[in-house]
Motif scaffolding. Structure first.
Motif, PDB file in Angstrom:
ATOM      1  N   LYS A 190      46.047  33.900  39.007  1.00 12.12           N
ATOM      2  CA  LYS A 190      44.964  34.832  39.324  1.00 12.12           C
ATOM      3  C   LYS A 190      44.502  35.695  38.152  1.00 12.12           C
ATOM      4  CE  LYS A 190      43.622  35.034  43.675  1.00 12.12           C
ATOM      5  NZ  LYS A 190      42.231  34.847  43.997  1.00 12.12           N
ATOM      6  N   ASN A 191      45.409  36.123  37.270  1.00 10.66           N
ATOM      7  CA  ASN A 191      45.023  37.078  36.235  1.00 10.66           C
ATOM      8  C   ASN A 191      44.605  36.442  34.916  1.00 10.66           C
ATOM      9  OD1 ASN A 191      45.376  39.395  37.800  1.00 10.66           O
ATOM     10  ND2 ASN A 191      47.569  39.309  37.487  1.00 10.66           N
ATOM     11  N   LYS A 192      44.576  35.131  34.829  1.00 12.43           N
ATOM     12  CA  LYS A 192      44.138  34.465  33.606  1.00 12.43           C
ATOM     13  C   LYS A 192      42.619  34.443  33.581  1.00 12.43           C
ATOM     14  CE  LYS A 192      48.129  33.122  32.006  1.00 12.43           C
ATOM     15  NZ  LYS A 192      48.634  33.484  30.713  1.00 12.43           N
ATOM     16  N   MET A 193      42.073  34.523  32.346  1.00 14.24           N
ATOM     17  CA  MET A 193      40.628  34.384  32.222  1.00 14.24           C
ATOM     18  C   MET A 193      40.262  33.938  30.824  1.00 14.24           C
ATOM     19  SD  MET A 193      39.094  38.218  32.376  1.00 14.24           S
ATOM     20  CE  MET A 193      37.413  37.908  31.969  1.00 14.24           C
ATOM     21  N   TYR A 194      39.085  33.382  30.686  1.00 12.60           N
ATOM     22  CA  TYR A 194      38.591  32.904  29.414  1.00 12.60           C
ATOM     23  C   TYR A 194      38.349  34.105  28.501  1.00 12.60           C
ATOM     24  CZ  TYR A 194      35.872  30.008  26.226  1.00 12.60           C
ATOM     25  OH  TYR A 194      35.416  29.328  25.135  1.00 12.60           O
ATOM     26  N   PRO A 195      38.868  34.088  27.268  1.00 12.68           N
ATOM     27  CA  PRO A 195      38.787  35.284  26.415  1.00 12.68           C
ATOM     28  C   PRO A 195      37.364  35.728  26.086  1.00 12.68           C
ATOM     29  CG  PRO A 195      40.077  33.560  25.345  1.00 12.68           C
ATOM     30  CD  PRO A 195      39.609  33.017  26.647  1.00 12.68           C
ATOM     31  N   ARG A 196      36.431  34.782  26.017  1.00 13.16           N
ATOM     32  CA  ARG A 196      35.057  35.148  25.670  1.00 13.16           C
ATOM     33  C   ARG A 196      34.209  35.519  26.874  1.00 13.16           C
ATOM     34  NH1 ARG A 196      33.188  30.407  21.885  1.00 13.16           N
ATOM     35  NH2 ARG A 196      35.301  29.691  21.684  1.00 13.16           N
ATOM     36  N   GLU A 197      34.790  35.539  28.058  1.00 14.17           N
ATOM     37  CA  GLU A 197      34.036  35.935  29.247  1.00 14.17           C
ATOM     38  C   GLU A 197      33.747  37.427  29.161  1.00 14.17           C
ATOM     39  OE1 GLU A 197      31.923  35.960  32.422  1.00 14.17           O
ATOM     40  OE2 GLU A 197      32.928  34.069  32.029  1.00 14.17           O
ATOM     41  N   TRP A 198      32.475  37.788  29.145  1.00 14.71           N
ATOM     42  CA  TRP A 198      32.094  39.200  28.967  1.00 14.71           C
ATOM     43  C   TRP A 198      32.256  39.990  30.254  1.00 14.71           C
ATOM     44  CZ3 TRP A 198      28.156  41.023  32.002  1.00 14.71           C
ATOM     45  CH2 TRP A 198      27.351  40.060  32.606  1.00 14.71           C
ATOM     46  N   ASN A 199      32.175  39.330  31.394  1.00 15.42           N
ATOM     47  CA  ASN A 199      32.291  40.018  32.670  1.00 15.42           C
ATOM     48  C   ASN A 199      33.759  40.008  33.107  1.00 15.42           C
ATOM     49  OD1 ASN A 199      31.968  41.084  35.195  1.00 15.42           O
ATOM     50  ND2 ASN A 199      30.145  39.890  35.663  1.00 15.42           N
ATOM     51  N   ARG A 200      34.355  41.166  33.271  1.00 16.54           N
ATOM     52  CA  ARG A 200      35.774  41.282  33.585  1.00 16.54           C
ATOM     53  C   ARG A 200      36.034  41.466  35.083  1.00 16.54           C
ATOM     54  NH1 ARG A 200      38.353  39.551  29.145  1.00 16.54           N
ATOM     55  NH2 ARG A 200      37.509  40.477  27.297  1.00 16.54           N
ATOM     56  N   ASP A 201      35.059  41.159  35.936  1.00 18.97           N
ATOM     57  CA  ASP A 201      35.234  41.311  37.380  1.00 18.97           C
ATOM     58  C   ASP A 201      36.311  40.362  37.903  1.00 18.97           C
ATOM     59  OD1 ASP A 201      33.277  43.197  37.504  1.00 18.97           O
ATOM     60  OD2 ASP A 201      31.703  41.821  38.164  1.00 18.97           O
ATOM     61  N   VAL A 202      36.865  40.710  39.043  1.00 22.82           N
ATOM     62  CA  VAL A 202      37.939  39.927  39.644  1.00 22.82           C
ATOM     63  C   VAL A 202      37.449  38.529  40.027  1.00 22.82           C
ATOM     64  CG1 VAL A 202      39.542  39.829  41.599  1.00 22.82           C
ATOM     65  CG2 VAL A 202      39.107  41.987  40.458  1.00 22.82           C
ATOM     66  N   GLN A 203      36.193  38.411  40.432  1.00 24.71           N
ATOM     67  CA  GLN A 203      35.695  37.108  40.875  1.00 24.71           C
ATOM     68  C   GLN A 203      35.615  36.099  39.741  1.00 24.71           C
ATOM     69  OE1 GLN A 203      31.750  38.452  42.143  1.00 24.71           O
ATOM     70  NE2 GLN A 203      30.888  36.835  40.910  1.00 24.71           N
ATOM     71  N   TYR A 204      35.595  36.537  38.492  1.00 27.50           N
ATOM     72  CA  TYR A 204      35.522  35.624  37.357  1.00 27.50           C
ATOM     73  C   TYR A 204      36.901  35.308  36.778  1.00 27.50           C
ATOM     74  CZ  TYR A 204      30.580  36.577  37.524  1.00 27.50           C
ATOM     75  OH  TYR A 204      29.290  36.684  37.938  1.00 27.50           O
ATOM     76  N   ARG A 205      37.937  35.827  37.369  1.00 27.48           N
ATOM     77  CA  ARG A 205      39.292  35.587  36.880  1.00 27.48           C
ATOM     78  C   ARG A 205      39.926  34.428  37.624  1.00 27.48           C
ATOM     79  NH1 ARG A 205      41.986  41.537  35.997  1.00 27.48           N
ATOM     80  NH2 ARG A 205      40.338  42.330  34.678  1.00 27.48           N
ATOM     81  N   GLY A 206      40.905  33.831  36.974  1.00 27.05           N
ATOM     82  CA  GLY A 206      41.685  32.795  37.631  1.00 27.05           C
ATOM     83  C   GLY A 206      41.655  31.487  36.871  1.00 27.05           C
ATOM     84  N   ARG A 207      42.821  30.863  36.801  1.00 29.79           N
ATOM     85  CA  ARG A 207      42.949  29.542  36.190  1.00 29.79           C
ATOM     86  C   ARG A 207      43.649  28.649  37.190  1.00 29.79           C
ATOM     87  NH1 ARG A 207      46.076  28.823  30.616  1.00 29.79           N
ATOM     88  NH2 ARG A 207      47.819  29.586  31.857  1.00 29.79           N
ATOM     89  N   VAL A 208      43.134  27.441  37.346  1.00 27.82           N
ATOM     90  CA  VAL A 208      43.707  26.471  38.263  1.00 27.82           C
ATOM     91  C   VAL A 208      44.385  25.394  37.433  1.00 27.82           C
ATOM     92  CG1 VAL A 208      43.243  24.837  40.117  1.00 27.82           C
ATOM     93  CG2 VAL A 208      41.880  26.905  39.924  1.00 27.82           C
ATOM     94  N   ARG A 209      45.660  25.196  37.674  1.00 27.53           N
ATOM     95  CA  ARG A 209      46.409  24.149  36.989  1.00 27.53           C
ATOM     96  C   ARG A 209      46.732  23.062  38.003  1.00 27.53           C
ATOM     97  NH1 ARG A 209      50.623  26.518  32.833  1.00 27.53           N
ATOM     98  NH2 ARG A 209      50.341  24.412  32.074  1.00 27.53           N
TER      99      ARG A 209
END
Length: 106
Positions: free
Chosen positions: A26-45
């Motif tokens: 849930k707390n992973k996100m792309y480093p260059r993502e400018w929007n830090r909202d919760v809906q843009y977070r998450g990595r699926v493995r």
């Protein structure tokens, strides 16, 4: 063959329903993502291959096959179909606004 704004939970739901081994971070996100909202977070493995190199599921031998399946299936989710029905009314209510945004006369 694309989905507008897919969330990590939608991708997880679609892949888990077909029988793939899925881990959602849930707390992973792309480093260059400018929007830090919760809906843009998450990595699926997703585990595509077993230890011996054979695919876990024969219909998903590559990452591309999983992505195409997700792009095909996510729009059919109940959450997507319910949001699409009610969004037209909310968009129409928000239109309008102030009129006469020209320069003020002195």
């Amino acid at each position: 063959q694309a989905v507008e704004n897919p969330t990590s939970t939608e991708i997880q739901d679609v892949c888990a329903a077909v029988g793939l081994n899925v881990l959602l971070e849930k707390n992973k996100m792309y480093p260059r993502e400018w929007n830090r909202d919760v809906q843009y977070r998450g990595r699926v493995r997703i585990q595509l291959k077993q230890d011996d190199g054979n695919p876990c599921l024969p219909q998903f031998p590559t990452r591309k096959s999983v992505m195409l399946y997700a792009a095909e299936t996510i729009p059919k989710l109940k959450t997507r179909t319910q949001k699409m029905g009610g969004s037209d009314q909310s968009l129409q209510q928000g239109e309008g606004g102030k009129k006469g945004k020209g320069k003020k006369k002195k």
